[in-house]
Design a protein around this motif. Structure first.
Motif, PDB file in Angstrom:
ATOM      1  N   GLN A   1     143.497  22.925  35.483  1.00 41.03           N
ATOM      2  CA  GLN A   1     143.829  23.713  36.668  1.00 41.03           C
ATOM      3  C   GLN A   1     142.924  24.936  36.747  1.00 41.03           C
ATOM      4  O   GLN A   1     142.909  25.776  35.847  1.00 41.03           O
TER       5      GLN A   1
ATOM      6  N   GLY B   1     143.854  29.197  41.560  1.00 43.93           N
ATOM      7  CA  GLY B   1     144.141  28.979  42.973  1.00 43.93           C
ATOM      8  C   GLY B   1     144.210  27.524  43.400  1.00 43.93           C
ATOM      9  O   GLY B   1     144.410  27.236  44.581  1.00 43.93           O
ATOM     10  N   GLN B   2     144.061  26.623  42.442  1.00 40.23           N
ATOM     11  CA  GLN B   2     144.095  25.200  42.761  1.00 40.23           C
ATOM     12  C   GLN B   2     145.280  24.525  42.084  1.00 40.23           C
ATOM     13  O   GLN B   2     145.849  25.043  41.128  1.00 40.23           O
ATOM     14  N   GLY B   3     145.632  23.362  42.581  1.00 38.80           N
ATOM     15  CA  GLY B   3     146.644  22.570  41.920  1.00 38.80           C
ATOM     16  C   GLY B   3     146.073  21.895  40.690  1.00 38.80           C
ATOM     17  O   GLY B   3     144.857  21.815  40.523  1.00 38.80           O
TER      18      GLY B   3
ATOM     19  N   TYR C   1     154.547  22.352  44.929  1.00 37.30           N
ATOM     20  CA  TYR C   1     153.677  21.198  45.122  1.00 37.30           C
ATOM     21  C   TYR C   1     154.493  19.979  45.535  1.00 37.30           C
ATOM     22  O   TYR C   1     155.537  19.678  44.957  1.00 37.30           O
TER      23      TYR C   1
ATOM     24  N   GLY D   1     148.132  18.505  45.238  1.00 36.92           N
ATOM     25  CA  GLY D   1     147.333  19.194  46.241  1.00 36.92           C
ATOM     26  C   GLY D   1     147.229  20.662  45.864  1.00 36.92           C
ATOM     27  O   GLY D   1     147.473  21.026  44.716  1.00 36.92           O
TER      28      GLY D   1
ATOM     29  N   ARG E   1     152.171  28.435  48.618  1.00 34.52           N
ATOM     30  CA  ARG E   1     152.533  29.676  47.926  1.00 34.52           C
ATOM     31  C   ARG E   1     153.644  30.355  48.709  1.00 34.52           C
ATOM     32  O   ARG E   1     153.420  30.823  49.823  1.00 34.52           O
TER      33      ARG E   1
END
Lengths: 113, 111
Positions: A37, A40-42, B87, B102, B106
């Motif tokens: 990870q 700021g990303q999944g 998510y 993805g 937030r």
């Protein structure tokens, strides 16, 4: 019982070095997953083990990345010749069986200088 | 694997109900819908999972329309501690299982 644990919690290394990241899954869980990870990303899927075998390693970005799970429990993610772009949080998850709810560890924060 | 689309961010106030909708137009017959929550510096945590109609547990509800092309996570009476990234994932529970996350939504809960 205890959850998924990962060691070390933080790892700082220099470009070109070799690192190993360890994951201890929940006892009795047959499936184990590694993710990466970035900020700021999944989480990005890397590899999935069912027992001792890697059932799906299609997420490993290149041949510098390798993972093992020799006894079907603890797993080690190995990164050779680290690059600055490898800096990320590496997450491990386990589930009782494939497809069931995944329980995540706290992650290992890898920083490659 | 079905791709999911969620809002990038949402704001709410304490005590309000929050609904986060996820689109998954290409969901397959065998796919389930799963939601995870992630706090900073922690791994994702399972919230709820469903296949169709409505599922409720002690923390959330999941609404899935008949065509299953979307789903809505409902958090009743949010508190400041619900501030996190949420998510939505779709995937089969049998056969090979490669989980695709993805970017998530937030959620920021204000006092």
């Amino acid at each position: 019982g205890a959850g998924v644990s990962q060691t070390p919690s933080n790892k700082v290394t220099e470009k070109g070095k070799y690192v190993e990241l360890r994951c201890d899954p929940i006892s009795g869980h047959t499936a184990l997953y590694w993710y990466r990870q970035s900020l700021g990303q999944g989480p990005e899927f890397l590899i999935y083990f069912q027992g001792t075998g890697a059932a799906d390693d299609s997420g490993l970005p290149n041949d510098r990345f390798f993972a093992v799970r020799p006894e079907g429990s603890v797993s080690t993610l190995k990164i050779q010749r680290t690059e600055r772009g490898d800096s990320a949080v590496y997450l491990c998850a386990s589930s009782r069986d494939r497809g069931e709810t995944q329980y995540f560890g706290p992650g290992t924060r890898l920083l490659v200088l | 694997l079905a791709k999911t689309t969620q809002p990038i961010s949402m704001d709410s106030y304490e005590g309000q109900e929050v609904n986060i909708t996820c689109s998954h137009n290409n969901i397959a017959t065998n796919d389930y819908i799963t939601w995870y929550q992630q706090f900073p510096s922690q791994g994702p945590r399972f919230i709820i999972q469903g296949y169709k109609t409505k599922v409720t547990n002690e923390v959330a509800s999941l609404f899935i329309p008949a065509d299953r092309k979307s789903s809505t996570l409902s958090l009743p009476r949010v508190s400041l501690s619900d501030t996190a990234v949420y998510y939505c994932l779709v995937g089969a529970l049998t056969g090979g299982f490669k989980t695709i996350f993805g970017a998530g939504t937030r959620l920021f809960v204000k006092a």
